[in-house]
Design an enzyme around this catalytic site. Structure first.
Site, short mmCIF file in Angstrom:
data_model
loop_
_atom_site.label_atom_id
_atom_site.label_comp_id
_atom_site.label_asym_id
_atom_site.label_seq_id
_atom_site.Cartn_x
_atom_site.Cartn_y
_atom_site.Cartn_z
N CYS A 1 38.21 37.57 41.26
CA CYS A 1 37.82 36.23 40.75
C CYS A 1 36.37 35.96 41.12
O CYS A 1 35.60 35.44 40.30
CB CYS A 1 38.69 35.13 41.34
SG CYS A 1 40.31 34.97 40.56
N ASP B 1 33.62 50.57 39.43
CA ASP B 1 34.41 50.60 40.66
C ASP B 1 33.49 50.93 41.84
O ASP B 1 32.60 51.77 41.74
CB ASP B 1 35.52 51.66 40.54
CG ASP B 1 36.60 51.47 41.59
OD1 ASP B 1 37.72 51.07 41.23
OD2 ASP B 1 36.31 51.73 42.78
N HIS C 1 43.84 44.59 36.90
CA HIS C 1 42.67 45.33 36.43
C HIS C 1 43.13 46.62 35.77
O HIS C 1 44.12 47.21 36.18
CB HIS C 1 41.71 45.65 37.59
CG HIS C 1 42.39 46.22 38.79
ND1 HIS C 1 43.06 45.45 39.70
CD2 HIS C 1 42.54 47.50 39.21
CE1 HIS C 1 43.58 46.22 40.63
NE2 HIS C 1 43.29 47.48 40.36
N CYS D 1 40.10 35.60 46.11
CA CYS D 1 40.36 36.83 45.36
C CYS D 1 39.02 37.46 45.01
O CYS D 1 38.16 36.84 44.38
CB CYS D 1 41.14 36.51 44.09
SG CYS D 1 41.21 37.89 42.93
#
Ligand code: 5GP
Ligand code: ZN
Length: 109
Positions: free
Chosen positions: A6, A29, A95, A3
């Protein structure tokens, strides 16, 4: 677990970290859609909003947001959580998008 968020939370891959505490990380982002576009994530993996099984996680995420925006000097911002593919979710580690620095329209597209 494979992920990407993660890995960002564990510092295995780099991200532009804006904020970190015991439970939460926020970073810019990669493809911002506003002058300010952060993502706030719990360090613990939950695939989506549907998978959070501990109420305290909501508090951990959402109580971090005003701390982060205050630090950035932002008073007006939009928070977005996309849940599921048709709602626009592309990364399956929950998120919260925090967007600011331009006018936003409503309803959402
Ligand atoms: P979603 O579409 O799931 O609501 O939002 C995922 C967001 O993660 C997108 O806005 C996308 O630009 C961002 N993103 C995807 N991969 C990465 C990455 O590796 N690093 C960072 N910083 N952002 C990412
Ligand atoms: Zn994850």
């Amino acid at each position: 677990m494979d992920c990407i968020f993660c890995k960002i939370a564990n510092k295995e891959i780099p991200a532009d970290l804006i904020y970190e505490d015991e439970n939460v990380v926020a970073f810019n982002d990669l493809n911002p859609t506003a002058p300010v576009h952060l993502l706030v994530i719990p360090k613990k993996h939950y695939s989506s909003l549907n998978d959070i099984d501990e109420e305290k996680v909501f508090g951990q995420i959402f109580s971090a947001i005003p701390k982060i925006t205050k630090k950035l000097g932002i008073k007006e911002y939009r928070t977005v959580v996309n849940t599921g593919k048709s709602a626009g979710q592309s990364v399956f580690h929950i998120h919260v998008h925090v967007l600011s620095g331009r006018e936003f329209t409503w309803p959402a597209g």
